[in-house]
Design a protein around this motif. Structure first.
Motif, short mmCIF file in Angstrom:
data_model
loop_
_atom_site.label_atom_id
_atom_site.label_comp_id
_atom_site.label_asym_id
_atom_site.label_seq_id
_atom_site.Cartn_x
_atom_site.Cartn_y
_atom_site.Cartn_z
N THR A 109 -7.85 -7.88 -4.33
CA THR A 109 -8.62 -6.73 -3.87
C THR A 109 -7.83 -5.44 -3.99
O THR A 109 -6.60 -5.42 -3.88
N LEU A 110 -8.59 -4.38 -4.21
CA LEU A 110 -8.10 -3.01 -4.06
C LEU A 110 -8.48 -2.57 -2.66
O LEU A 110 -9.65 -2.71 -2.26
N ASN A 111 -7.52 -2.04 -1.89
CA ASN A 111 -7.73 -1.82 -0.47
C ASN A 111 -7.54 -0.36 -0.06
O ASN A 111 -6.70 0.36 -0.62
N ASN A 118 0.83 -1.19 0.00
CA ASN A 118 0.00 0.00 0.00
C ASN A 118 0.87 1.25 0.00
O ASN A 118 2.06 1.21 0.37
N TYR A 119 0.28 2.35 -0.43
CA TYR A 119 0.95 3.64 -0.50
C TYR A 119 0.22 4.61 0.41
O TYR A 119 -1.01 4.78 0.28
N ALA A 120 0.94 5.24 1.34
CA ALA A 120 0.32 6.16 2.29
C ALA A 120 0.15 7.53 1.64
O ALA A 120 1.11 8.28 1.49
N GLY A 131 -3.95 0.41 -1.63
CA GLY A 131 -3.06 -0.67 -2.01
C GLY A 131 -3.77 -1.81 -2.72
O GLY A 131 -4.98 -1.76 -2.97
N LEU A 132 -3.00 -2.84 -3.02
CA LEU A 132 -3.49 -4.05 -3.69
C LEU A 132 -3.03 -5.26 -2.89
O LEU A 132 -1.94 -5.27 -2.33
N THR A 133 -3.88 -6.30 -2.87
CA THR A 133 -3.54 -7.54 -2.17
C THR A 133 -3.94 -8.74 -3.01
O THR A 133 -5.02 -8.75 -3.62
N HIS A 134 -3.07 -9.75 -3.05
CA HIS A 134 -3.40 -11.05 -3.63
C HIS A 134 -3.35 -12.07 -2.50
O HIS A 134 -2.36 -12.17 -1.78
#
Length: 219
Positions: free
Chosen positions: A77-79, A48-50, A58-61
């Motif tokens: 997901t896009l988080n 993720n980017y603050a 951010g992105l998660t797999h």
């Protein structure tokens, strides 16, 4: 199916501030946090980017499966992460975090594949820590049509000694974790945590004899 191209993800975070170790799900404003959580039945990688000191995108797999390997899931997901509240105490800090994720889930039930579905993944985390004590309770929902894989994790531990920012600090962490509709077991994992500057590594073996590795890094 239960594979992940980890080269797509920058591995290994921990955010440290004013000699207080903050095991936060996001870093300081403008930073990129990368993370990985791996064992035989659960593999997760993301970043993720603050965008502010309280907000991150951010992105998660994520891939997980049942103990008998008949039920498998892949989630992308896009988080969004939000620091809802922070309490600065004498030599301690506590935080309340909000998570929101949206994306796609694919997988199989009893080895029969199902079509991809939209998934929503909200959640929260409360944590408290000093330079010697750590506690966190996290609950994340993974909801799609006819699927409920809500996951609850409780972590607590202590450091063996205090250390300066540029020195490695070892911790003992005990985690309990449960994922709905995927396992009847509560996973219990004693782990050794090592923190040095912006690098965080945890390793242990759960109550099913499976190795567990967590990595976090921020830059």
């Amino acid at each position: 199916m239960f594979t992940c191209n980890y080269r797509l993800w920058v591995i290994p975070l921990i955010f440290l501030s004013s000699h207080l170790v903050v095991a936060a799900p996001m870093g300081f404003e403008g930073s990129v946090m990368t993370m990985g959580d791996f064992n035989q039945n659960w593999r997760e990688a993301g970043f993720n980017y603050a965008i502010t000191s309280r907000d991150a995108l951010g992105l998660t797999h994520l891939e997980f499966r049942s103990d008998d390997h008949k039920d498998k899931r892949e989630v992308d997901t896009l988080n969004y992460t939000r620091l809802l509240s922070r309490w600065n105490l004498t030599d301690a800090q506590s935080n309340l975090w909000l998570f929101m994720g949206i994306g796609e889930i694919r997988g199989s039930v009893d080895n029969q594949s199902f079509d991809s579905k939209f998934i929503a993944s909200p959640g929260f985390q409360f944590d408290y820590e000093t330079t010697r004590i750590y506690f966190a309770a996290t609950h994340k929902l993974y909801r799609a049509s006819n699927l409920n894989h809500d996951t609850t994790s409780i972590r607590a531990g202590f450091s063996f000694y205090e250390a300066d920012y540029d020195k490695t600090q070892p911790w003992f962490i005990l985690e309990t974790k449960y994922t709905n509709q995927i396992s009847d077991k509560i996973e219990v994992i004693p782990m050794l945590r090592l923190i040095n500057k912006n690098i965080f590594v945890e390793g242990g073996v759960n109550n099913s004899g499976q190795p567990r590795l967590n990595l976090m890094y921020t830059f």
